[in-house]
Motif scaffolding. Structure first.
Motif, PDB file in Angstrom:
ATOM      1  N   MET A  44      -1.243  -1.404   9.263  1.00  9.93           N
ATOM      2  CA  MET A  44      -0.205  -1.747   8.286  1.00  9.93           C
ATOM      3  C   MET A  44      -0.758  -2.096   6.917  1.00  9.93           C
ATOM      4  N   GLY A  45      -1.983  -2.534   6.912  1.00 13.30           N
ATOM      5  CA  GLY A  45      -2.517  -3.086   5.671  1.00 13.30           C
ATOM      6  C   GLY A  45      -2.310  -4.592   5.678  1.00 13.30           C
ATOM      7  N   MET A  46      -3.197  -5.308   5.024  1.00 18.48           N
ATOM      8  CA  MET A  46      -3.166  -6.754   5.103  1.00 18.48           C
ATOM      9  C   MET A  46      -1.881  -7.344   4.538  1.00 18.48           C
ATOM     10  N   GLU A  47      -1.462  -6.861   3.347  1.00 18.86           N
ATOM     11  CA  GLU A  47      -0.278  -7.458   2.723  1.00 18.86           C
ATOM     12  C   GLU A  47       0.991  -7.205   3.537  1.00 18.86           C
ATOM     13  N   PRO A  48       1.272  -5.963   3.969  1.00 17.77           N
ATOM     14  CA  PRO A  48       2.458  -5.751   4.816  1.00 17.77           C
ATOM     15  C   PRO A  48       2.380  -6.526   6.134  1.00 17.77           C
ATOM     16  N   TYR A  49       1.163  -6.627   6.675  1.00 18.02           N
ATOM     17  CA  TYR A  49       0.998  -7.352   7.936  1.00 18.02           C
ATOM     18  C   TYR A  49       1.367  -8.825   7.765  1.00 18.02           C
ATOM     19  N   LEU A  50       0.883  -9.444   6.679  1.00 14.31           N
ATOM     20  CA  LEU A  50       1.194 -10.852   6.429  1.00 14.31           C
ATOM     21  C   LEU A  50       2.688 -11.036   6.180  1.00 14.31           C
ATOM     22  N   MET A  51       3.293 -10.087   5.458  1.00 19.29           N
ATOM     23  CA  MET A  51       4.724 -10.170   5.213  1.00 19.29           C
ATOM     24  C   MET A  51       5.512 -10.058   6.516  1.00 19.29           C
ATOM     25  N   ALA A  52       5.057  -9.174   7.414  1.00 19.13           N
ATOM     26  CA  ALA A  52       5.722  -9.006   8.706  1.00 19.13           C
ATOM     27  C   ALA A  52       5.591 -10.276   9.549  1.00 19.13           C
ATOM     28  N   ARG A  53       4.393 -10.884   9.537  1.00 21.98           N
ATOM     29  CA  ARG A  53       4.209 -12.128  10.279  1.00 21.98           C
ATOM     30  C   ARG A  53       5.080 -13.236   9.707  1.00 21.98           C
ATOM     31  N   LEU A  54       5.208 -13.269   8.390  1.00 18.42           N
ATOM     32  CA  LEU A  54       6.053 -14.276   7.748  1.00 18.42           C
ATOM     33  C   LEU A  54       7.511 -14.068   8.148  1.00 18.42           C
ATOM     34  N   ALA A  55       7.949 -12.795   8.137  1.00 20.95           N
ATOM     35  CA  ALA A  55       9.330 -12.499   8.534  1.00 20.95           C
ATOM     36  C   ALA A  55       9.572 -12.902   9.986  1.00 20.95           C
TER      37      ALA A  55
END
Length: 288
Positions: A44-55
């Motif tokens: 996913m890439g780091m930024e999308p991954y972090l956003m997904a975890r946040l969601a």
């Protein structure tokens, strides 16, 4: 996952709509978690991954919040339904008690006159036996008179209960001060207070300490109600209300809540307390 399990464990007592909503939320949360972990930051890439975890975290928090709101709403609805049924039952009990006590008083009054007539006519040899019988009947013929019919009924009823259990019930009451309350409210309010008092003093071994006192009076434009009883041990209080000592706590304690609801509905204040072996219930109600 443990957040979700709390709601799942409540399913047996939930309505179908709540169960369906819970299943959708559980499936969404679990599915999103599996997808995020399966893809990982490498795909996913780091930024999308972090956003997904946040969601995912936000969704879990929303789930927890929704669970608490659903359970709180259901508990409140259940309590209101129980109180409604208690009010209806108290009304039925009041009407039944009023009729029964009226019938008993009429019958006892007639019997007393018959005994007096027999004794005066000299047609019964043992006059003392008649006196003993008359004194026993007098217990049932001693209806309390406070100038408030509903209060008279509940005090007569509880007075008979106290007499049967060797409990002293002292009453000083001006029933006219309770004109702001409906008859069923009076029956429920004083019935709950006296039932709790009787239950508390019933377990006291010394008969001289089985004492309950009730006082109803006017104070300016306010009605002051005070109920006191002896107690061996001070109860535990939560939010200013005594906690029930019965094993099934969820099924009890509605009496005190009903009392507080009646008083507060009329703009009054109800408090509970215990000092020096005396438990007391105090209510202050505006008379107008």
């Amino acid at each position: 996952m443990r957040i979700i399990l709390g709601l799942v464990q409540k399913w047996p007592s939930c309505e179908p709509q709540i169960i369906l909503a819970a299943l959708v939320v559980v499936a969404t949360v679990i599915g999103l978690d599996v997808v995020i972990k399966g893809l990982g930051a490498e795909v996913m890439g780091m930024e999308p991954y972090l956003m997904a975890r946040l969601a995912h975290g936000v969704l879990c928090g929303f789930t927890l919040f929704s669970e608490q709101k659903i359970l709180a709403t259901r508990q409140l609805a259940t309590e209101r339904e129980v109180e409604r049924r208690m009010t209806a039952e108290r009304e039925r009990q009041y009407q039944l008690s009023r009729k029964n006590i009226d019938a008993i008083n009429v019958k006892c009054h007639d019997i007393k006159h018959q005994i007096r007539s027999l004794a005066d006519g000299g047609r019964v040899a043992d006059g003392r036996a008649l006196e003993d019988l008359a004194s026993e009947i007098a217990i049932y013929d001693s209806a309390v008179k406070t100038e408030n019919p509903a209060l008279d009924v509940i005090l007569t009823e509880k007075g008979l209960a106290c007499s049967g259990e060797k409990i002293t019930l002292a009453v000083i009451a001006d029933g006219r001060a309770l004109e702001c309350l409906e008859p069923q409210e009076i029956y429920s309010l004083f019935g709950s207070a006296l039932d709790n008092a009787i239950e508390a003093v019933r377990g006291i071994e010394e008969p001289e300490r089985r004492l309950i006192s009730l006082n109803v009076r006017r104070s300016g434009a306010m009605c002051v109600i005070n109920v006191e009883n002896s107690c061996d041990a001070a109860p535990v209080f939560r939010d200013g209300v005594p906690v029930t000592t019965k094993a099934d706590a969820c099924s009890h304690g509605f009496g005190t809540r009903s009392m507080r609801g009646i008083v507060e509905r009329h703009g009054g204040v109800l408090t509970f307390g215990c000092e020096d072996g005396i438990f007391h219930v105090d209510a202050l109600l505006p008379m107008a």
